[in-house]
Motif scaffolding. Sequence first.
Motif, PDB file in Angstrom:
ATOM      1  N   ARG A  93      31.666  49.438  -0.387  1.00 16.13           N
ATOM      2  CA  ARG A  93      31.668  47.966  -0.509  1.00 16.13           C
ATOM      3  C   ARG A  93      32.079  47.443  -1.874  1.00 16.13           C
ATOM      4  N   TYR A 103      30.311  38.827  -0.574  1.00 15.87           N
ATOM      5  CA  TYR A 103      28.927  39.263  -0.547  1.00 15.87           C
ATOM      6  C   TYR A 103      28.442  39.514  -1.964  1.00 15.87           C
ATOM      7  N   GLU A 104      27.178  39.211  -2.211  1.00 11.79           N
ATOM      8  CA  GLU A 104      26.587  39.514  -3.501  1.00 11.79           C
ATOM      9  C   GLU A 104      25.913  40.884  -3.433  1.00 11.79           C
ATOM     10  N   TYR A 105      25.983  41.612  -4.540  1.00 11.08           N
ATOM     11  CA  TYR A 105      25.357  42.920  -4.614  1.00 11.08           C
ATOM     12  C   TYR A 105      23.877  42.770  -4.317  1.00 11.08           C
ATOM     13  N   THR A 155      24.395  43.667  -1.094  1.00  2.27           N
ATOM     14  CA  THR A 155      24.915  43.598   0.267  1.00  2.27           C
ATOM     15  C   THR A 155      26.420  43.766   0.266  1.00  2.27           C
ATOM     16  N   GLY A 156      26.977  43.964   1.420  1.00  6.94           N
ATOM     17  CA  GLY A 156      28.415  44.139   1.550  1.00  6.94           C
ATOM     18  C   GLY A 156      28.719  45.022   2.737  1.00  6.94           C
ATOM     19  N   ILE A 157      29.982  45.334   2.901  1.00  6.59           N
ATOM     20  CA  ILE A 157      30.411  46.129   4.043  1.00  6.59           C
ATOM     21  C   ILE A 157      31.162  47.360   3.551  1.00  6.59           C
TER      22      ILE A 157
END
Length: 65
Positions: free
Chosen positions: A54, A32-34, A36-38
């Motif tokens: 993340r 994921y690109e910053y 976004t993420g988990i």
Amino acid sequence: MTLYGPGIDGETELHCTPTVVRALELRDQQAYEYPTGIDLIFVTDSGDVTCIPRLVRRRDGKWHM
């Protein structure tokens, strides 16, 4: 494993099960690109909680148990 990054003051050691290691590996494979993420939240049977933001990374780039 040694973790570092946002949300961790310096570094921290995390001792965990193979299931947690696999979940972290799968999360990292998503790339994921910053921003976004988990963020991961794990709860033990006894009620202990561990949260892994993340952007947290492993010190050596590998997950160790």
